[in-house]
Design an enzyme around this catalytic site. Sequence first.
Site, PDB file in Angstrom:
ATOM      1  N   GLU A  96       0.672  -1.223   0.077  1.00  0.00           N
ATOM      2  CA  GLU A  96       0.010   0.001  -0.027  1.00  0.00           C
ATOM      3  C   GLU A  96       0.972   1.283  -0.076  1.00  0.00           C
ATOM      4  O   GLU A  96       1.785   1.347   0.759  1.00  0.00           O
ATOM      5  CB  GLU A  96      -0.846   0.012   1.180  1.00  0.00           C
ATOM      6  CG  GLU A  96      -1.987  -1.085   1.256  1.00  0.00           C
ATOM      7  CD  GLU A  96      -2.923  -1.260   2.378  1.00  0.00           C
ATOM      8  OE1 GLU A  96      -3.973  -1.839   2.287  1.00  0.00           O
ATOM      9  OE2 GLU A  96      -2.299  -0.828   3.462  1.00  0.00           O
ATOM     10  N   CYS A 105       3.539   8.640   0.879  1.00  0.00           N
ATOM     11  CA  CYS A 105       4.154   7.750   1.932  1.00  0.00           C
ATOM     12  C   CYS A 105       3.934   6.190   1.287  1.00  0.00           C
ATOM     13  O   CYS A 105       3.057   5.737   0.835  1.00  0.00           O
ATOM     14  CB  CYS A 105       3.036   7.603   3.083  1.00  0.00           C
ATOM     15  SG  CYS A 105       3.472   6.267   4.205  1.00  0.00           S
ATOM     16  N   CYS A 157       6.676  -7.008   6.762  1.00  0.00           N
ATOM     17  CA  CYS A 157       7.693  -6.521   7.659  1.00  0.00           C
ATOM     18  C   CYS A 157       8.472  -7.767   8.623  1.00  0.00           C
ATOM     19  O   CYS A 157       7.559  -8.191   9.034  1.00  0.00           O
ATOM     20  CB  CYS A 157       7.358  -5.404   8.491  1.00  0.00           C
ATOM     21  SG  CYS A 157       8.939  -4.511   9.099  1.00  0.00           S
ATOM     22  N   CYS A 179       6.761  -4.573  15.422  1.00  0.00           N
ATOM     23  CA  CYS A 179       6.279  -3.659  16.660  1.00  0.00           C
ATOM     24  C   CYS A 179       4.683  -3.905  16.677  1.00  0.00           C
ATOM     25  O   CYS A 179       4.123  -4.377  15.955  1.00  0.00           O
ATOM     26  CB  CYS A 179       6.375  -2.230  15.773  1.00  0.00           C
ATOM     27  SG  CYS A 179       7.960  -2.038  15.157  1.00  0.00           S
ATOM     28  N   CYS A 236       1.711  -2.009  15.361  1.00  0.00           N
ATOM     29  CA  CYS A 236       1.597  -1.891  13.938  1.00  0.00           C
ATOM     30  C   CYS A 236       0.975  -3.137  13.017  1.00  0.00           C
ATOM     31  O   CYS A 236       1.019  -4.126  13.266  1.00  0.00           O
ATOM     32  CB  CYS A 236       3.063  -1.873  13.304  1.00  0.00           C
ATOM     33  SG  CYS A 236       3.224  -1.543  11.412  1.00  0.00           S
ATOM     34  N   CYS A 260      -0.931   6.506  10.022  1.00  0.00           N
ATOM     35  CA  CYS A 260       0.122   5.687  10.271  1.00  0.00           C
ATOM     36  C   CYS A 260      -0.151   4.429  11.295  1.00  0.00           C
ATOM     37  O   CYS A 260      -1.052   4.485  12.060  1.00  0.00           O
ATOM     38  CB  CYS A 260       0.952   6.646  11.301  1.00  0.00           C
ATOM     39  SG  CYS A 260       1.846   7.844  10.452  1.00  0.00           S
TER      40      CYS A 260
HETATM   41  S1  SF4 Z   1       6.367  -0.120  12.266  1.00  0.00           S
HETATM   42 FE1  SF4 Z   1       5.348  -1.969  11.292  1.00  0.00          FE
HETATM   43  S2  SF4 Z   1       6.303  -1.617   9.243  1.00  0.00           S
HETATM   44 FE2  SF4 Z   1       7.733  -0.222  10.474  1.00  0.00          FE
HETATM   45  S3  SF4 Z   1       9.247  -1.472  11.396  1.00  0.00           S
HETATM   46 FE3  SF4 Z   1       7.632  -1.708  12.881  1.00  0.00          FE
HETATM   47  S4  SF4 Z   1       6.602  -3.516  12.188  1.00  0.00           S
HETATM   48 FE4  SF4 Z   1       7.709  -2.685  10.293  1.00  0.00          FE
END
Ligand code: SF4
Length: 346
Positions: free
Chosen positions: A94, A107, A114, A118, A121, A339
Amino acid sequence: MEIKKKDIRALTKEQLREFFEKNGDKAFRGNQVYEWLWQKGAHKFEDMTNVSKETRQMLENNFVINHIKVDQMQRSSDGTIKNAVRLHDDLIVESVLIPTKTRTTACVSSQVGCSLDCKFCATARLKRMRNLNPDEIYDQVVAIDNESRLYHNRPLSNIVFMGMGEPLMNYNNVIKAIDKITSPEGLGMSPKRIVVSTSGVPKMIKKMADDDVKFKLAVSLHSAIDEVRTSIMPFNATFPLNDLREALQYWYAKTKNRITYEYVVWDGINDKRKDVDALVEFCKFAPSKVNIIEYNPIDDGEFQQAQSKAIDMYVEVLESNHITVTVRRSRGKDIDAACGQLANKS
Ligand code: SF4
């Protein structure tokens, strides 16, 4: 056995020139084809009308042109646009267009999923499937530039690498994409209008400084206390704040570019006075500013935006310590483009 054709857009201009020379043609043919691929955005060899039929057939026999396709475009009531982008292997990433009065910002994503984890996220739930190629990153920017011209009557002005993925875990391809975005043969954008936002990979921050990059650096910090940061960004156990601090000092010593810290304040996680005090101390290591970003809960997320009095405390304490701070409202919430929301429900 079927021969797997190579993506012609993975070749540099020099490699294209060499290909033509090796195949008994003039090297300048490489320049023509390169222009078709990058400036004219050709999707098919048959579109290259100043190239002979035989040459086009020869290209067809050897290469494919991989292109992204905007599968679905959603427009928010605040003007934000989110693209679901289909890659040549049918994976989806995206990218988002964020318009304000003075700028339009893209963005963009750098990876499919990923590898970092996190907790706040949505992308982290996808796991990393692969890195994006330079042309796939570049194409996201071109698609958003076109949408910016179409829906907002102005070209794209800024780019942030804050979409899906950790850009420094796909460093070489991100750098190649930025080279193309900033080159006169690509979009000719100033690198000063590009921000690479990392969760903080110390070794790669130092490499960027050594490579003398011209774009800006942002770090998703979210806590300057190791235990808190590790609880929300588990890779902090491997790359603790001391290592990050040392890398950022190295970055500043080499580039003299101040660092932006992206920071979300969550209810019950980092909303106490000790959290702000730790951030103030961390900001003293190198010239920096803090962007406090509004958080958008992801489905079943345990993270909630802190009370406004906690945000006010952050602003007051940072400002009284002469640290520049801005509070950013999130955009495109109604289409899950804000975000931390990319990949939410997609
Ligand atoms: S915020 Fe999400 S996309 Fe960014 S590094 Fe952490 S897990 Fe990966």
